[in-house]
Design a protein around this motif. Structure first.
Motif, PDB file in Angstrom:
ATOM      1  N   SER A 255       5.728   2.477  -2.914  1.00 46.41           N
ATOM      2  CA  SER A 255       6.958   2.095  -3.676  1.00 46.41           C
ATOM      3  C   SER A 255       8.171   2.095  -2.855  1.00 46.41           C
ATOM      4  N   ASP A 256       9.002   1.202  -3.366  1.00 45.88           N
ATOM      5  CA  ASP A 256      10.375   1.126  -2.969  1.00 45.88           C
ATOM      6  C   ASP A 256      11.268   1.939  -3.299  1.00 45.88           C
ATOM      7  N   PRO A 257      11.487   3.107  -3.001  1.00 47.77           N
ATOM      8  CA  PRO A 257      12.419   4.199  -3.694  1.00 47.77           C
ATOM      9  C   PRO A 257      13.946   3.699  -3.880  1.00 47.77           C
ATOM     10  N   THR A 258      14.455   2.864  -2.940  1.00 48.36           N
ATOM     11  CA  THR A 258      15.718   2.300  -3.135  1.00 48.36           C
ATOM     12  C   THR A 258      15.975   1.368  -4.163  1.00 48.36           C
ATOM     13  N   GLN A 259      14.850   0.903  -4.571  1.00 43.53           N
ATOM     14  CA  GLN A 259      14.956  -0.156  -5.836  1.00 43.53           C
ATOM     15  C   GLN A 259      15.918  -1.409  -5.482  1.00 43.53           C
ATOM     16  N   ALA A 260      15.914  -1.470  -4.197  1.00 39.81           N
ATOM     17  CA  ALA A 260      17.270  -2.534  -3.669  1.00 39.81           C
ATOM     18  C   ALA A 260      16.767  -3.356  -2.292  1.00 39.81           C
ATOM     19  N   ASN A 261      15.332  -3.203  -2.108  1.00 41.37           N
ATOM     20  CA  ASN A 261      14.564  -4.040  -1.094  1.00 41.37           C
ATOM     21  C   ASN A 261      14.284  -5.267  -1.651  1.00 41.37           C
ATOM     22  N   ALA A 262      15.046  -6.382  -1.267  1.00 37.02           N
ATOM     23  CA  ALA A 262      14.724  -7.910  -1.737  1.00 37.02           C
ATOM     24  C   ALA A 262      13.706  -8.684  -0.852  1.00 37.02           C
ATOM     25  N   THR A 263      13.190  -7.894   0.120  1.00 33.86           N
ATOM     26  CA  THR A 263      12.183  -8.586   1.131  1.00 33.86           C
ATOM     27  C   THR A 263      10.895  -8.057   0.799  1.00 33.86           C
ATOM     28  N   SER A 264      10.694  -7.190   1.793  1.00 29.70           N
ATOM     29  CA  SER A 264       9.119  -6.592   1.858  1.00 29.70           C
ATOM     30  C   SER A 264       9.316  -5.137   2.422  1.00 29.70           C
ATOM     31  N   ILE A 265       7.966  -4.525   2.365  1.00 27.97           N
ATOM     32  CA  ILE A 265       7.562  -3.313   3.130  1.00 27.97           C
ATOM     33  C   ILE A 265       6.356  -3.668   3.807  1.00 27.97           C
ATOM     34  N   LEU A 266       6.089  -3.439   5.161  1.00 24.80           N
ATOM     35  CA  LEU A 266       5.070  -3.409   5.951  1.00 24.80           C
ATOM     36  C   LEU A 266       4.284  -2.232   6.235  1.00 24.80           C
ATOM     37  N   ILE A 267       3.283  -1.645   5.602  1.00 20.91           N
ATOM     38  CA  ILE A 267       2.451  -0.517   5.731  1.00 20.91           C
ATOM     39  C   ILE A 267       1.294  -0.828   7.056  1.00 20.91           C
ATOM     40  N   GLU A 268       1.220  -0.221   7.844  1.00 20.05           N
ATOM     41  CA  GLU A 268       0.036  -0.332   8.966  1.00 20.05           C
ATOM     42  C   GLU A 268      -0.504   1.102   9.067  1.00 20.05           C
ATOM     43  N   LEU A 269      -1.841   1.118   8.956  1.00 15.73           N
ATOM     44  CA  LEU A 269      -2.519   2.218   9.192  1.00 15.73           C
ATOM     45  C   LEU A 269      -3.581   2.137  10.389  1.00 15.73           C
ATOM     46  N   ALA A 270      -3.257   3.190  11.180  1.00 20.25           N
ATOM     47  CA  ALA A 270      -4.122   3.358  12.212  1.00 20.25           C
ATOM     48  C   ALA A 270      -5.488   3.019  12.467  1.00 20.25           C
ATOM     49  N   SER A 271      -6.108   3.420  11.291  1.00 15.76           N
ATOM     50  CA  SER A 271      -7.728   3.216  11.220  1.00 15.76           C
ATOM     51  C   SER A 271      -8.100   1.829  10.458  1.00 15.76           C
ATOM     52  N   PRO A 272      -9.017   1.121  11.021  1.00 22.88           N
ATOM     53  CA  PRO A 272      -9.702  -0.089  10.156  1.00 22.88           C
ATOM     54  C   PRO A 272     -10.268   0.262   8.752  1.00 22.88           C
ATOM     55  N   VAL A 273     -10.418  -0.684   8.095  1.00 23.41           N
ATOM     56  CA  VAL A 273     -11.254  -0.770   6.790  1.00 23.41           C
ATOM     57  C   VAL A 273     -12.265  -1.753   6.696  1.00 23.41           C
ATOM     58  N   ALA A 274     -13.263  -1.687   6.122  1.00 21.63           N
ATOM     59  CA  ALA A 274     -14.233  -2.682   6.070  1.00 21.63           C
ATOM     60  C   ALA A 274     -13.937  -3.988   5.304  1.00 21.63           C
ATOM     61  N   GLY A 275     -13.373  -3.686   4.196  1.00 24.34           N
ATOM     62  CA  GLY A 275     -13.055  -4.661   3.233  1.00 24.34           C
ATOM     63  C   GLY A 275     -12.072  -4.150   1.670  1.00 24.34           C
ATOM     64  N   LEU A 276     -11.597  -4.845   1.177  1.00 30.44           N
ATOM     65  CA  LEU A 276     -10.593  -4.930   0.132  1.00 30.44           C
ATOM     66  C   LEU A 276     -11.549  -4.866  -1.206  1.00 30.44           C
ATOM     67  N   ILE A 277     -10.967  -3.919  -2.193  1.00 33.04           N
ATOM     68  CA  ILE A 277     -11.664  -3.616  -3.174  1.00 33.04           C
ATOM     69  C   ILE A 277     -10.863  -4.557  -4.353  1.00 33.04           C
ATOM     70  N   ARG A 278      -9.571  -3.920  -4.233  1.00 31.94           N
ATOM     71  CA  ARG A 278      -8.544  -4.613  -5.202  1.00 31.94           C
ATOM     72  C   ARG A 278      -7.185  -4.053  -4.763  1.00 31.94           C
ATOM     73  N   ALA A 279      -6.176  -5.271  -4.963  1.00 25.00           N
ATOM     74  CA  ALA A 279      -4.755  -4.664  -4.633  1.00 25.00           C
ATOM     75  C   ALA A 279      -3.805  -5.388  -5.637  1.00 25.00           C
ATOM     76  N   ASP A 280      -2.871  -4.627  -6.098  1.00 28.78           N
ATOM     77  CA  ASP A 280      -2.038  -5.155  -7.043  1.00 28.78           C
ATOM     78  C   ASP A 280      -1.341  -6.568  -6.673  1.00 28.78           C
ATOM     79  N   THR A 281      -0.873  -7.341  -7.569  1.00 22.70           N
ATOM     80  CA  THR A 281      -0.117  -8.692  -7.423  1.00 22.70           C
ATOM     81  C   THR A 281       1.093  -8.164  -6.567  1.00 22.70           C
ATOM     82  N   GLY A 282       1.425  -8.828  -5.605  1.00 28.79           N
ATOM     83  CA  GLY A 282       2.843  -8.424  -4.484  1.00 28.79           C
ATOM     84  C   GLY A 282       2.113  -7.628  -3.442  1.00 28.79           C
ATOM     85  N   MET A 283       0.733  -7.292  -3.230  1.00 30.89           N
ATOM     86  CA  MET A 283       0.499  -6.985  -2.047  1.00 30.89           C
ATOM     87  C   MET A 283      -0.476  -8.018  -1.260  1.00 30.89           C
ATOM     88  N   SER A 284      -0.123  -8.157   0.342  1.00 32.78           N
ATOM     89  CA  SER A 284      -0.823  -9.065   1.014  1.00 32.78           C
ATOM     90  C   SER A 284      -1.529  -8.302   2.140  1.00 32.78           C
TER      91      SER A 284
END
Length: 617
Positions: A255-284
């Protein structure tokens, strides 16, 4: 709360108020919480504290079940001439106060600042300090005050009551101060020394990142006050993040705790995954390997939590897309008109008039034999979206409407709460969680209603219906279901030919060794290399003569419910095979394949034949 202590002449609050007098109290903004899917007991809250004397302080509270882990960092009060205190609690005294130190446990009444403090217990609540603490003051003394001192219409009579107080003293002219502690309710004083404090690891607690990990649950909660990295999690902006990982799944909440970010947040995790089960609208999901990268669109998200779930074993799940069997919208301005053939599914809410509101309905048939899904998403594409408000999806009873007959006047009422909310945007395909509605079905038809939850100046939204000429925009129900072990095996062994029955079918024998793919899978063999199952027959000795037949048994085959039956015959004649008198024991297990020994009676015949029969459920 972290605050500057009052002057000695300040009038204390009455004991009943149980609140510390505040000279420089911070007023935090509304905090945003990030919560993992379907685990509402775990959350993360962060906020910045500021006041005339307290220049800055970061506060982070991570909740893991009943345990709260509190972190404070970047505490700066260079102009403070009185001590800067962090108050853990101040309440009416209820029973004994016990302190645990490196030297043992003791009961406290008058104010003390124990050296090497490990924990404090009061009123069945434990306060724990990772490592030890030497700047905590604990008190159970009587305090005096009057209600008149805080309210001129109240009594001036002196009130005297015992007060439990626990605070940390950061000293004066504080620069880059910090703290960390745990709070656990419902803990008896006798269990304090054995409480698993070490299960909660403080990973970082500084001006950039505050993070704690629940080791037993393999769950990390992190507050990013700026771009940073912790525990393999990298954020490019301010963010509240919770990450949980087990042997099968990875769950991410942001979540965006500032409630003021008008663009995006990029999260990168060091390990891979095999595939996506589901993601909320707004997540790419930008990539799944060699690292996982997820971008969250935070414009107008107002601090809400975005959640995504991934699977870790390659090919373990597949997505089944189901088209609607019916869809239509209803309109209060034409309450008896049916819109079942319209190419749009309209939604709008107007509370000041009865001539503009629209709602949409969809029905999806679930094929017989559909496996229990781990995710279910309603996917729709807005083709028109004016000033869109918040939309929601709710279940409606099956059989309560038809595409050609539904109108505003006869529309069914929702039969359950909203399972997802979102703000639609033109051409941005929604992915709305409807798993609770799917799991709650008693039949094989999922019926949904899409509505607008809050009116806007002109909130008309039109989604493409199944009658739209653009098939790629049609609504769909996406079910993520587990693959069978043999289906995974086929993909791993045959790759692009996995769907070709002449190569990968259960009865096919692509390597020409006389054993079908089903038998090769069941006995842990390679279907692309000519080989035979490593079965063996030995003649037993001693009383009760018997044969011992040893064969390999795939644990993946057992997981798929395959039947493994050892049979004997003296004639090889059809119908002569029998399982009578056979007993089996597991003589070996390498984690993937078991070695099974079957004891077979020899009987009175001069010869006896043995076979392994494998069958699918």
């Amino acid at each position: 709360k972290t605050e500057a202590a009052p002057d000695a002449a300040a009038t204390p609050a009455p004991a009943d108020a149980a609140a510390a007098p505040v000279v420089a109290a911070a007023t935090p903004p509304a905090a945003a919480a990030a919560t993992p899917p379907r685990e509402e007991e775990d959350s993360l809250t962060e906020f910045a504290e500021r006041s005339p004397l307290l220049d800055f302080a970061n506060t982070d509270m991570a909740f893991f079940g009943d345990v709260m882990v509190a972190l404070g960092s970047a505490i700066n009060a260079p102009a403070a001439t009185n001590p800067v205190l962090t108050t853990l609690n101040q309440s009416l005294l209820s029973g004994a106060i016990t302190c645990g130190t490196d030297s043992g446990a003791s009961t406290v009444t008058s104010p003390v600042t124990p050296s090497g403090l490990k924990w404090v217990h009061h009123d069945k609540t434990g306060y724990f300090f990772p490592g030890s603490m030497s700047v905590a003051t604990v008190s159970g003394a009587t305090q005096n005050g009057s209600w008149l001192s805080i309210n001129t219409s109240q009594s001036s009579a002196t009130v005297s009551k015992g007060v439990f107080s626990l605070h940390l003293n950061h000293g004066t002219a504080v620069s880059n101060g910090s703290y960390s502690y745990l709070v656990a309710p419902g803990v008896e004083s006798t269990a304090m020394d054995s409480f698993p404090v070490s299960n909660f690891q403080i990973l970082r607690n500084d001006a950039t990142v505050q993070a704690v990990k629940d080791v037993a649950a393999n769950k990390t909660a992190a507050s990013f006050w700026a771009a940073g990295t912790v525990d393999g999690i990298t954020a490019d902006n301010k963010a509240a993040v919770i990450l949980k990982k087990d042997a099968s799944f990875l769950e991410l909440a942001v979540s965006d705790p500032t409630q003021a970010n008008a663009t995006s947040i990029l999260i990168e995790l060091a390990s891979p995954v095999a595939g996506l089960i589901r993601a909320d609208t707004g997540m790419s999901v930008e990539q799944t390997s060699p690292t996982l990268r997820v971008r969250i669109s935070t414009a107008k998200s107002y601090g809400r939590t975005f959640k995504a779930r991934f699977y870790l074993r390659a090919n373990a799940y597949e997505t089944v897309s189901i088209s609607p069997s019916a869809d239509a919208f209803v309109f209060d301005g034409a309450s008896t008109t049916n819109y079942g053939t319209n190419p749009s599914l309209a939604c709008k809410l107007v509370t000041t008039s009865s001539s503009y509101t629209r709602e949409s309905y969809l029905a999806f048939p679930l094929p017989a034999g559909t496996k229990t899904p781990v995710a279910a998403s309603l996917r729709m594409t807005p083709t028109v979206a004016q000033t869109a408000g918040i939309h929601a999806v709710q279940p409606v009873p099956a059989g309560s409407w038809t595409e050609s007959g539904i109108t505003w006047s006869n529309r069914p009422a929702p039969s359950g709460p909203a399972s997802a909310t979102w703000v639609p945007a033109v051409s941005s395909r929604t992915s709305c969680d409807v798993l609770p509605a799917v799991l709650g079905l008693s039949g094989n038809s999922l019926n949904l209603c899409v509505t607008t939850q809050a009116p806007t100046s002109d909130g008309y939204v039109g989604y493409a219906s199944r009658e739209s000429t653009a098939a790629s925009l049609h609504p769909s129900l996406a079910l993520v279901v587990p693959r069978s072990e043999i289906a995974i095996w086929k993909i791993e062994r045959f790759a692009a030919q996995a769907s070709d029955p002449s190569v990968a079918g259960e009865s096919a024998d692509p390597d020409g060794d006389g054993e079908t793919n089903l038998l090769e899978f069941a006995t842990g063999q390679l279907p692309t290399a000519s080989s035979r199952a490593s079965a063996a027959i030995a003649i037993g000795s001693g009383s009760g003569a018997h044969l011992t037949f040893t064969y390999p048994r795939s644990k993946a085959g057992l997981a798929d419910g395959l039947g493994f039956v050892v049979e004997w015959s003296d004639t090889l004649v059809s119908g002569s095979w029998s399982h009578t008198g056979i007993t089996e024991t597991i003589s070996g297990d390498d984690g993937t394949v078991q070695s099974v020994s079957a004891s077979i009676p020899t009987g009175g015949s001069a010869k006896r034949f043995v076979r392994l029969r494998v069958s699918q459920p």
